[in-house]
Design a protein around this motif. Structure first.
Motif, PDB file in Angstrom:
ATOM      1  N   THR A  41       0.850  -1.196   0.000  1.00  0.00           N
ATOM      2  CA  THR A  41       0.000   0.000   0.000  1.00  0.00           C
ATOM      3  C   THR A  41       0.878   1.235   0.000  1.00  0.00           C
ATOM      4  O   THR A  41       1.817   1.344   0.789  1.00  0.00           O
ATOM      5  CB  THR A  41      -0.922   0.008   1.231  1.00  0.00           C
ATOM      6  OG1 THR A  41      -1.741  -1.162   1.195  1.00  0.00           O
ATOM      7  CG2 THR A  41      -1.819   1.237   1.222  1.00  0.00           C
ATOM      8  N   TYR A  42       0.545   2.173  -0.877  1.00  0.00           N
ATOM      9  CA  TYR A  42       1.325   3.406  -1.008  1.00  0.00           C
ATOM     10  C   TYR A  42       0.395   4.598  -0.803  1.00  0.00           C
ATOM     11  O   TYR A  42      -0.739   4.601  -1.283  1.00  0.00           O
ATOM     12  CB  TYR A  42       1.981   3.474  -2.391  1.00  0.00           C
ATOM     13  CG  TYR A  42       2.891   2.306  -2.670  1.00  0.00           C
ATOM     14  CD1 TYR A  42       2.390   1.136  -3.235  1.00  0.00           C
ATOM     15  CD2 TYR A  42       4.243   2.360  -2.339  1.00  0.00           C
ATOM     16  CE1 TYR A  42       3.215   0.049  -3.477  1.00  0.00           C
ATOM     17  CE2 TYR A  42       5.074   1.280  -2.576  1.00  0.00           C
ATOM     18  CZ  TYR A  42       4.560   0.129  -3.142  1.00  0.00           C
ATOM     19  OH  TYR A  42       5.366  -0.949  -3.367  1.00  0.00           O
ATOM     20  N   GLU A  43       0.918   5.620  -0.126  1.00  0.00           N
ATOM     21  CA  GLU A  43       0.106   6.792   0.181  1.00  0.00           C
ATOM     22  C   GLU A  43       0.734   8.019  -0.461  1.00  0.00           C
ATOM     23  O   GLU A  43       1.954   8.230  -0.388  1.00  0.00           O
ATOM     24  CB  GLU A  43      -0.022   6.990   1.686  1.00  0.00           C
ATOM     25  CG  GLU A  43      -1.019   8.065   2.087  1.00  0.00           C
ATOM     26  CD  GLU A  43      -1.301   8.049   3.576  1.00  0.00           C
ATOM     27  OE1 GLU A  43      -0.379   7.750   4.351  1.00  0.00           O
ATOM     28  OE2 GLU A  43      -2.457   8.328   3.967  1.00  0.00           O
ATOM     29  N   TYR A  44      -0.118   8.842  -1.061  1.00  0.00           N
ATOM     30  CA  TYR A  44       0.343  10.039  -1.755  1.00  0.00           C
ATOM     31  C   TYR A  44      -0.497  11.235  -1.328  1.00  0.00           C
ATOM     32  O   TYR A  44      -1.695  11.102  -1.021  1.00  0.00           O
ATOM     33  CB  TYR A  44       0.238   9.857  -3.271  1.00  0.00           C
ATOM     34  CG  TYR A  44       0.963   8.646  -3.783  1.00  0.00           C
ATOM     35  CD1 TYR A  44       0.263   7.483  -4.108  1.00  0.00           C
ATOM     36  CD2 TYR A  44       2.352   8.645  -3.927  1.00  0.00           C
ATOM     37  CE1 TYR A  44       0.924   6.360  -4.568  1.00  0.00           C
ATOM     38  CE2 TYR A  44       3.020   7.518  -4.386  1.00  0.00           C
ATOM     39  CZ  TYR A  44       2.300   6.386  -4.703  1.00  0.00           C
ATOM     40  OH  TYR A  44       2.954   5.270  -5.161  1.00  0.00           O
ATOM     41  N   TRP A  45       0.157  12.414  -1.357  1.00  0.00           N
ATOM     42  CA  TRP A  45      -0.511  13.663  -0.963  1.00  0.00           C
ATOM     43  C   TRP A  45      -0.379  14.704  -2.072  1.00  0.00           C
ATOM     44  O   TRP A  45       0.650  14.777  -2.757  1.00  0.00           O
ATOM     45  CB  TRP A  45       0.117  14.223   0.301  1.00  0.00           C
ATOM     46  CG  TRP A  45      -0.144  13.396   1.520  1.00  0.00           C
ATOM     47  CD1 TRP A  45       0.623  12.378   2.003  1.00  0.00           C
ATOM     48  CD2 TRP A  45      -1.255  13.510   2.417  1.00  0.00           C
ATOM     49  NE1 TRP A  45       0.061  11.852   3.133  1.00  0.00           N
ATOM     50  CE2 TRP A  45      -1.095  12.536   3.423  1.00  0.00           C
ATOM     51  CE3 TRP A  45      -2.364  14.358   2.473  1.00  0.00           C
ATOM     52  CZ2 TRP A  45      -2.005  12.365   4.469  1.00  0.00           C
ATOM     53  CZ3 TRP A  45      -3.276  14.195   3.510  1.00  0.00           C
ATOM     54  CH2 TRP A  45      -3.089  13.212   4.493  1.00  0.00           C
ATOM     55  N   GLY A  46      -1.425  15.525  -2.186  1.00  0.00           N
ATOM     56  CA  GLY A  46      -1.332  16.690  -3.043  1.00  0.00           C
ATOM     57  C   GLY A  46      -0.554  17.794  -2.352  1.00  0.00           C
ATOM     58  O   GLY A  46      -0.185  17.695  -1.177  1.00  0.00           O
ATOM     59  N   GLN A  47      -0.327  18.881  -3.093  1.00  0.00           N
ATOM     60  CA  GLN A  47       0.504  19.974  -2.578  1.00  0.00           C
ATOM     61  C   GLN A  47      -0.267  20.886  -1.622  1.00  0.00           C
ATOM     62  O   GLN A  47       0.338  21.696  -0.924  1.00  0.00           O
ATOM     63  CB  GLN A  47       1.064  20.804  -3.743  1.00  0.00           C
ATOM     64  CG  GLN A  47       0.087  21.802  -4.380  1.00  0.00           C
ATOM     65  CD  GLN A  47      -0.864  21.174  -5.388  1.00  0.00           C
ATOM     66  OE1 GLN A  47      -0.989  19.961  -5.501  1.00  0.00           O
ATOM     67  NE2 GLN A  47      -1.537  22.034  -6.149  1.00  0.00           N
ATOM     68  N   GLY A  48      -1.589  20.754  -1.598  1.00  0.00           N
ATOM     69  CA  GLY A  48      -2.411  21.595  -0.739  1.00  0.00           C
ATOM     70  C   GLY A  48      -2.916  22.823  -1.476  1.00  0.00           C
ATOM     71  O   GLY A  48      -2.220  23.399  -2.312  1.00  0.00           O
ATOM     72  N   THR A  49      -4.136  23.204  -1.172  1.00  0.00           N
ATOM     73  CA  THR A  49      -4.723  24.407  -1.749  1.00  0.00           C
ATOM     74  C   THR A  49      -5.443  25.174  -0.638  1.00  0.00           C
ATOM     75  O   THR A  49      -6.166  24.590   0.164  1.00  0.00           O
ATOM     76  CB  THR A  49      -5.671  24.066  -2.917  1.00  0.00           C
ATOM     77  OG1 THR A  49      -6.108  25.266  -3.555  1.00  0.00           O
ATOM     78  CG2 THR A  49      -6.883  23.271  -2.473  1.00  0.00           C
ATOM     79  N   GLN A  50      -5.225  26.472  -0.611  1.00  0.00           N
ATOM     80  CA  GLN A  50      -5.783  27.308   0.462  1.00  0.00           C
ATOM     81  C   GLN A  50      -7.244  27.646   0.175  1.00  0.00           C
ATOM     82  O   GLN A  50      -7.581  28.094  -0.930  1.00  0.00           O
ATOM     83  CB  GLN A  50      -4.984  28.604   0.603  1.00  0.00           C
ATOM     84  CG  GLN A  50      -5.521  29.567   1.640  1.00  0.00           C
ATOM     85  CD  GLN A  50      -5.323  29.074   3.058  1.00  0.00           C
ATOM     86  OE1 GLN A  50      -4.232  28.617   3.418  1.00  0.00           O
ATOM     87  NE2 GLN A  50      -6.371  29.167   3.879  1.00  0.00           N
ATOM     88  N   VAL A  51      -8.068  27.438   1.184  1.00  0.00           N
ATOM     89  CA  VAL A  51      -9.463  27.877   1.144  1.00  0.00           C
ATOM     90  C   VAL A  51      -9.664  28.866   2.286  1.00  0.00           C
ATOM     91  O   VAL A  51      -9.400  28.545   3.444  1.00  0.00           O
ATOM     92  CB  VAL A  51     -10.432  26.689   1.294  1.00  0.00           C
ATOM     93  CG1 VAL A  51     -11.867  27.186   1.462  1.00  0.00           C
ATOM     94  CG2 VAL A  51     -10.331  25.765   0.089  1.00  0.00           C
ATOM     95  N   THR A  52     -10.097  30.057   1.941  1.00  0.00           N
ATOM     96  CA  THR A  52     -10.340  31.096   2.936  1.00  0.00           C
ATOM     97  C   THR A  52     -11.785  31.564   2.826  1.00  0.00           C
ATOM     98  O   THR A  52     -12.225  31.967   1.745  1.00  0.00           O
ATOM     99  CB  THR A  52      -9.405  32.289   2.741  1.00  0.00           C
ATOM    100  OG1 THR A  52      -8.040  31.835   2.813  1.00  0.00           O
ATOM    101  CG2 THR A  52      -9.633  33.343   3.809  1.00  0.00           C
ATOM    102  N   VAL A  53     -12.498  31.464   3.940  1.00  0.00           N
ATOM    103  CA  VAL A  53     -13.904  31.881   3.983  1.00  0.00           C
ATOM    104  C   VAL A  53     -13.983  33.109   4.873  1.00  0.00           C
ATOM    105  O   VAL A  53     -13.793  33.040   6.087  1.00  0.00           O
ATOM    106  CB  VAL A  53     -14.816  30.762   4.523  1.00  0.00           C
ATOM    107  CG1 VAL A  53     -16.278  31.205   4.431  1.00  0.00           C
ATOM    108  CG2 VAL A  53     -14.587  29.468   3.752  1.00  0.00           C
ATOM    109  N   SER A  54     -14.252  34.232   4.239  1.00  0.00           N
ATOM    110  CA  SER A  54     -14.238  35.491   4.975  1.00  0.00           C
ATOM    111  C   SER A  54     -15.051  36.535   4.232  1.00  0.00           C
ATOM    112  O   SER A  54     -15.096  36.546   2.999  1.00  0.00           O
ATOM    113  CB  SER A  54     -12.799  35.986   5.144  1.00  0.00           C
ATOM    114  OG  SER A  54     -12.771  37.261   5.757  1.00  0.00           O
ATOM    115  N   SER A  55     -15.668  37.429   5.000  1.00  0.00           N
ATOM    116  CA  SER A  55     -16.394  38.547   4.383  1.00  0.00           C
ATOM    117  C   SER A  55     -15.495  39.766   4.273  1.00  0.00           C
ATOM    118  O   SER A  55     -15.929  40.800   3.755  1.00  0.00           O
ATOM    119  CB  SER A  55     -17.650  38.868   5.204  1.00  0.00           C
ATOM    120  OG  SER A  55     -17.302  39.100   6.552  1.00  0.00           O
TER     121      SER A  55
END
Length: 118
Positions: A104-118
């Motif tokens: 079994t091999y595990e892989y990750w993405g680089q990440g993406t920022q989600v910002t919820v703000s008014s």
């Protein structure tokens, strides 16, 4: 080298929607369990949503608002996020756990920022 490519993050107002995408190499797409994790500042990374061949699962905090899916023709996994709240602000990572004949091999993405703000 296996690379997962994420896209779709950004800034959105409370109540808004975003869709995250994660493109996975075709060679591992079918024999994998997949998921989206998120990590807010000062907090541990946590599983947000997961998908296998037969089921999906969600963190209690996102049930009814987020939907995980995948398109085998495009080798892409998605996270549709609706009714976003400020507490959803985090870096979101896609995760793939590939089950091969050799282990079994595990892989990750680089990440993406989600910002919820008014």
């Amino acid at each position: 080298q296996v690379q997962l490519v994420e896209s779709g993050g950004g800034l959105v107002q409370p109540g808004g929607s975003l869709r995250l995408s994660c493109t996975v190499p075709e060679s591992i797409f079918s024999n994998s369990a997949m998921g989206w994790y998120r990590q807010a500042p000062g907090k541990q990374r946590e599983l947000t949503a997961g998908i296998t061949s037969g089921s999906t699962n969600y963190a209690d905090s996102v049930k009814g608002r987020f939907t995980i899916s995948r398109d085998f023709a495009k080798s892409t996994m998605y996270l549709q996020m609706n009714s976003l709240k400020p507490e959803d602000t985090a870096v979101y990572y896609c995760n793939v756990r590939y089950y091969s004949n050799y282990g079994t091999y595990e892989y990750w993405g680089q990440g993406t920022q989600v910002t919820v703000s008014s």
